[in-house]
Design a protein around this motif. Structure first.
Motif, PDB file in Angstrom:
ATOM      1  N   ASN A 154       0.813  -1.223   0.000  1.00 17.22           N
ATOM      2  CA  ASN A 154       0.000   0.000   0.000  1.00 17.22           C
ATOM      3  C   ASN A 154       0.848   1.276   0.000  1.00 17.22           C
ATOM      4  N   PRO A 165      -1.464   2.545  -3.654  1.00 19.43           N
ATOM      5  CA  PRO A 165      -2.623   2.669  -2.768  1.00 19.43           C
ATOM      6  C   PRO A 165      -3.723   1.663  -3.099  1.00 19.43           C
ATOM      7  N   ARG A 166      -4.227   1.003  -2.052  1.00 19.62           N
ATOM      8  CA  ARG A 166      -5.331   0.033  -2.123  1.00 19.62           C
ATOM      9  C   ARG A 166      -4.973  -1.250  -2.876  1.00 19.62           C
ATOM     10  N   GLY A 189      -2.737  -3.262  -1.610  1.00 15.85           N
ATOM     11  CA  GLY A 189      -2.367  -4.170  -0.538  1.00 15.85           C
ATOM     12  C   GLY A 189      -3.401  -5.253  -0.295  1.00 15.85           C
TER      13      GLY A 189
END
Length: 316
Positions: free
Chosen positions: A91, A95-96, A98
């Motif tokens: 992440n 971003p997102r 993960g």
């Protein structure tokens, strides 16, 4: 706009924003002064904060099994922990992404179908969102008089009344639009709300729902404890309970806005503290130290998890 360009912008734009915010922070505190704060910081308090952070990650890994067991899966706690740490690590860069990597790890090493693993992660995020709203609610109750005085001091009551009325009308119109929507943006919102309700109710249908709820509360208590424990590390910084909660909320939202809160975290926390007339310089220093400690923990443990995962599962 092509999908490739969109993906690139999702990665590059938050990094550019983070860089600009770092520059903005240095207009509030010079690099030399910030380095001085880092040198003089009490690292025992920082270590205590990181200990609370580690406990939260372990609890999150353990909580996951309560959602997987009803589907017939009993993953090893070690694999669950490594997957969680890898997710936080990923992440930072994407971003997102993960959550996707976390489900992929369990699909590869625990034979849990990706779709089912990812579905439980989404349900977990809904529980976390509810906890954030609860903390916001508690903060509003604790600081009600302060917030009321702040609003009275800075805003015209007539304008506030008109704003609330306009907001209520807007929510009513938007709700009607979403309910009738059969395609496009309205349908996406309707589907999201439906998934949100299903996720919340699924928690109460869970066999070990009270254990799940306990770990959810514990995870967020450790997040707040990590924030609280790091404050004494900064010399001359005195923060009341209300400011701790407001700063924690501001920092939490900043992490969602940029890659792991890069650049924005110190600015957001310092901005929250300024509402309580807390000096700007140590507030920025605290935000930078807090963010650095969290990020270092994720990089170290997340990076090690990438190495340990195949070794621990050498039979795979």
């Amino acid at each position: 706009m092509s999908t490739k360009i969109k993906k690139t912008l999702k990665i590059v734009l938050p990094l550019i924003l983070g860089g600009l915010l770092v520059w903005y922070m240095f207009t509030k505190i010079s690099p030399a002064k910030l380095l001085e704060y880092f040198k003089n910081a009490n690292y025992w308090w920082i270590a205590l904060g990181l200990f609370f952070g580690i406990l939260s990650h372990l609890s999150r890994a353990y909580r996951w099994k309560f959602m997987l067991e009803p589907m017939g899966y009993k993953p090893k706690f070690m694999n669950s922990t490594l997957a969680v740490l890898i997710a936080y690590f990923v992440n930072l860069a994407l971003p997102r992404a993960g959550e996707v990597s976390r489900a992929a790890v369990m699909a590869n090493y625990e034979d849990i179908p990706f779709e089912k693993g990812f579905g439980t992660i989404v349900a977990e995020r809904i529980a976390d969102l509810i906890m954030m709203f609860i903390i916001i609610g508690i903060t509003l109750l604790i600081q009600f008089d302060f917030i009321l005085e702040l609003v009275k001091k800075n805003f015209d009551p007539v304008k506030i009344g008109i704003g609330i009325a306009a907001l209520a009308l807007g929510i009513f119109i938007f709700t009607r639009y979403v309910k009738k929507a059969n395609s496009g943006f309205g349908l996406k919102i309707k589907t999201f709300v439906k998934s949100l309700v299903e996720g919340v109710t699924s928690i109460f249908r869970m066999k070990k729902k009270w254990a799940f709820i306990f770990h959810t509360v514990f995870i967020w208590a450790m997040y707040v404890a990590m924030f609280w424990a790091t404050i004494p590390a900064v010399e001359g910084l005195h923060v009341p309970l209300g400011a701790i909660l407001v700063g924690f909320i501001a920092g939490g939202f900043s992490i969602a806005a940029t890659n792991g809160g890069v650049g924005l975290y110190p600015v957001a926390v310092a901005g929250a503290f300024s509402l309580f007339a807390i000096p700007e310089e140590p507030s920025n220093a605290f935000g930078a130290i807090m963010w650095s400690a969290q990020t270092a923990m994720i990089i170290i443990f997340g990076g090690l998890s990438f190495l340990v995962l195949p070794i621990y599962n050498k039979d795979k």
